[in-house]
Design an enzyme around this catalytic site. Structure first.
Site, PDB file in Angstrom:
ATOM      1  N   LYS A 151       0.807  -1.224   0.000  1.00 46.17           N
ATOM      2  CA  LYS A 151       0.000   0.000   0.000  1.00 46.17           C
ATOM      3  C   LYS A 151       0.839   1.271   0.000  1.00 46.17           C
ATOM      4  O   LYS A 151       0.421   2.303  -0.521  1.00 46.17           O
ATOM      5  CB  LYS A 151      -0.947  -0.004   1.209  1.00 46.17           C
ATOM      6  CG  LYS A 151      -2.095  -0.989   1.033  1.00 46.17           C
ATOM      7  CD  LYS A 151      -3.189  -0.753   2.061  1.00 46.17           C
ATOM      8  CE  LYS A 151      -4.434  -1.545   1.736  1.00 46.17           C
ATOM      9  NZ  LYS A 151      -4.287  -2.979   2.048  1.00 46.17           N
TER      10      LYS A 151
ATOM     11  N   GLU B 201      -9.845   7.213   3.651  1.00 50.57           N
ATOM     12  CA  GLU B 201     -10.748   6.323   4.363  1.00 50.57           C
ATOM     13  C   GLU B 201     -10.000   5.027   4.615  1.00 50.57           C
ATOM     14  O   GLU B 201      -9.059   4.703   3.888  1.00 50.57           O
ATOM     15  CB  GLU B 201     -12.006   6.033   3.537  1.00 50.57           C
ATOM     16  CG  GLU B 201     -11.885   4.868   2.553  1.00 50.57           C
ATOM     17  CD  GLU B 201     -10.896   5.076   1.411  1.00 50.57           C
ATOM     18  OE1 GLU B 201     -10.628   6.247   1.064  1.00 50.57           O
ATOM     19  OE2 GLU B 201     -10.386   4.062   0.887  1.00 50.57           O
TER      20      GLU B 201
ATOM     21  N   SER C  43       1.412  -9.904  -1.069  1.00 52.94           N
ATOM     22  CA  SER C  43       1.126  -8.482  -0.890  1.00 52.94           C
ATOM     23  C   SER C  43       1.535  -7.917   0.463  1.00 52.94           C
ATOM     24  O   SER C  43       1.798  -6.724   0.579  1.00 52.94           O
ATOM     25  CB  SER C  43      -0.368  -8.230  -1.128  1.00 52.94           C
ATOM     26  OG  SER C  43      -1.147  -9.079  -0.306  1.00 52.94           O
TER      27      SER C  43
HETATM   28  C1  LIG Z   1      -5.146  -3.940   1.621  1.00 52.40           C
HETATM   29  C2  LIG Z   1      -4.457  -5.196   1.323  1.00 52.40           C
HETATM   30  C3  LIG Z   1      -4.855  -6.024   0.257  1.00 52.40           C
HETATM   31  C4  LIG Z   1      -6.066  -5.732  -0.595  1.00 52.40           C
HETATM   32  O1  LIG Z   1      -6.010  -4.557  -1.322  1.00 52.40           O
HETATM   33  P1  LIG Z   1      -5.805  -4.507  -2.894  1.00 52.40           P
HETATM   34  O2  LIG Z   1      -6.080  -3.108  -3.242  1.00 52.40           O
HETATM   35  O3  LIG Z   1      -6.752  -5.472  -3.516  1.00 52.40           O
HETATM   36  O4  LIG Z   1      -4.387  -4.901  -3.172  1.00 52.40           O
HETATM   37  C5  LIG Z   1      -4.121  -7.160  -0.009  1.00 52.40           C
HETATM   38  N1  LIG Z   1      -3.057  -7.505   0.756  1.00 52.40           N
HETATM   39  C6  LIG Z   1      -2.642  -6.742   1.789  1.00 52.40           C
HETATM   40  C7  LIG Z   1      -1.464  -7.187   2.582  1.00 52.40           C
HETATM   41  C8  LIG Z   1      -3.329  -5.577   2.106  1.00 52.40           C
HETATM   42  O5  LIG Z   1      -2.914  -4.835   3.152  1.00 52.40           O
END
Ligand SMILES: *Cc1c(COP(=O)(O)O)cnc(C)c1O
Length: 394
Positions: A90, A112, A378
């Protein structure tokens, strides 16, 4: 050839657009006019990439997991977004957007947040850039996500608990938009995923496309070719997936697999599988697939993973699924938990619960031994320890 990128009006096929109150028309069209020019400027590129390198810690490694490769019968690489500063992808987006806000002369940031991860990533870059930051968060989420609220406050942000509706993400979003309507001149709204009115979905995907650009270069070095056979990512709003696939979307040799949150099962009434369960509607300023009742009331999504329980989906992903450019798999809570423990025990990496949904997709695909697979990890699992302990170790 089919076109997968956004068109001049902000649409991917029938999805996208900019559905905004009249009062925001001026600032949204200004952003539409300027975002590409700003993002392509030398000064932006230089500052963005310097911060990604020195502050975030990029490039993130592309790690070959021997054990997962053996288990699933192909060659599996993990793109390690979990190693970024603040523990997920993020931050790539929030750094980019705050640099854009500065170049548009904005002096105040709003955001948000649902689970609090985007709120923390926003509060982090506001501390870095010394800009005032207000984060709207549903009161229910404020109570559920106390550590992230404390982090945001420690970082100097003002967290506003929202008490309308179900007191969750959708309500926080409405409140952020209301704030933006009252201060359109000086305020920049940092949206946390590939959602919102045009140009946000495209802008966020471009900012996150650093993930895919690094994958290209890293695969060239490790495999002697600059594309994989499969790209796999989880989708909440769709930003880590959007950034992973951005530079591969027109290459038909690359199969795209999106893992959405099935919750307790897509027919259980407790699910966040928006692409499979959703119907077309407008949320958060764009036309996309939504979890809603027949008369258009948003239904509260459910997933064990707080980062995936968004009632909508980025318009680009709704489109890619509708034209079958992407395969969408719904992963249930228990499958995600199993996958999280598998990675932890096989590779010594505790993944975020969101990322565990992508990992669980590995078991649902028929790979050939020669397939090169890149899965975007992610985020890291520190924030999910309580869930892991409660469901498996309590
Ligand atoms: C917020 C988040 C997501 C989901 O958000 P996307 O916008 O779909 O990428 C996925 N993995 C992690 C670790 C997150 O913090």
């Amino acid at each position: 050839m089919q076109k997968f990128s956004v068109d001049d009006r902000g649409y991917y096929g029938d999805f996208g657009g900019a559905y905004i109150p009249e009062i925001l028309y001026g600032c949204v069209t200004e952003l539409q006019r300027k975002y590409l020019e700003i993002m392509e400027s030398k000064s932006f590129q230089k500052e963005f990439h310097a911060l990604l390198r020195d502050y975030v810690g990029r490039p993130s490694p592309l790690y070959h997991s021997g054990q997962l490769s053996e288990r699933y019968g192909c060659k599996i690489y993990l793109k390690r977004e979990d190693l970024n500063h603040t523990g997920a992808h993020k931050i790539n987006n929030t750094i980019g957007q705050i640099l854009i806000a500065q170049r548009m002369g904005k002096t105040r940031i709003i955001a948000e947040t649902g689970a609090g991860q985007h709120g923390v990533a926003t509060a982090t870059v506001c501390a870095l850039m010394q800009m005032p930051c207000t984060v709207y968060m549903g009161k229910t989420d404020v109570e559920r996500q106390a550590p992230n609220v404390k982090k945001m406050e420690m970082l100097g942000a003002t967290v506003v608990p929202v008490t309308s509706g179900n007191m969750t993400l959708k309500d926080a979003t409405n409140e952020a938009i209301r704030d933006w309507c009252s201060h359109p001149e000086d305020t920049y709204y940092i949206i946390g995923s590939t959602i919102g009115p045009h140009p946000y979905p495209d802008m966020v995907a471009r900012l996150q496309s650093v993930i895919g650009k690094e994958i290209k270069a890293q695969l060239m070095e490790k495999e002697g070719r600059d594309y994989p056979d499969y790209l796999i990512a989880c989708v909440g709003g769709g930003s880590n997936a959007g950034g992973t696939i951005y530079d591969f979307i027109d290459n038909k040799k690359v199969k795209i697999v999106l893992a959405e949150a099935g919750g307790k099962g897509i027919n259980s009434g407790y699910s966040a599988a928006t692409i499979q369960l959703g119907t077309v509607g407008v949320l958060h300023g764009c036309k996309t697939l939504l979890m809603q009742t027949e008369d258009g009331q948003i239904t509260e999504p459910y997933s064990i993973s707080a980062g995936l329980d968004y009632p909508g989906i980025g318009p680009v992903h709704a489109f890619l699924a509708s034209v079958k450019r992407a395969q969408v798999l719904a992963i249930n809570d228990d499958e995600a938990i199993d996958a999280a423990f598998e990675l932890t025990r096989k590779d010594g990496i505790i993944p975020a619960l969101e990322s565990a949904h992508a990992l669980a997709a590995l078991g649902k695909i028929d790979f050939k031994p020669s397939d090169v697979v890149v899965l975007t990890l992610s985020g890291r699992g520190d924030k999910d320890m309580e869930t892991y302990i409660n469901v498996r170790m309590g």
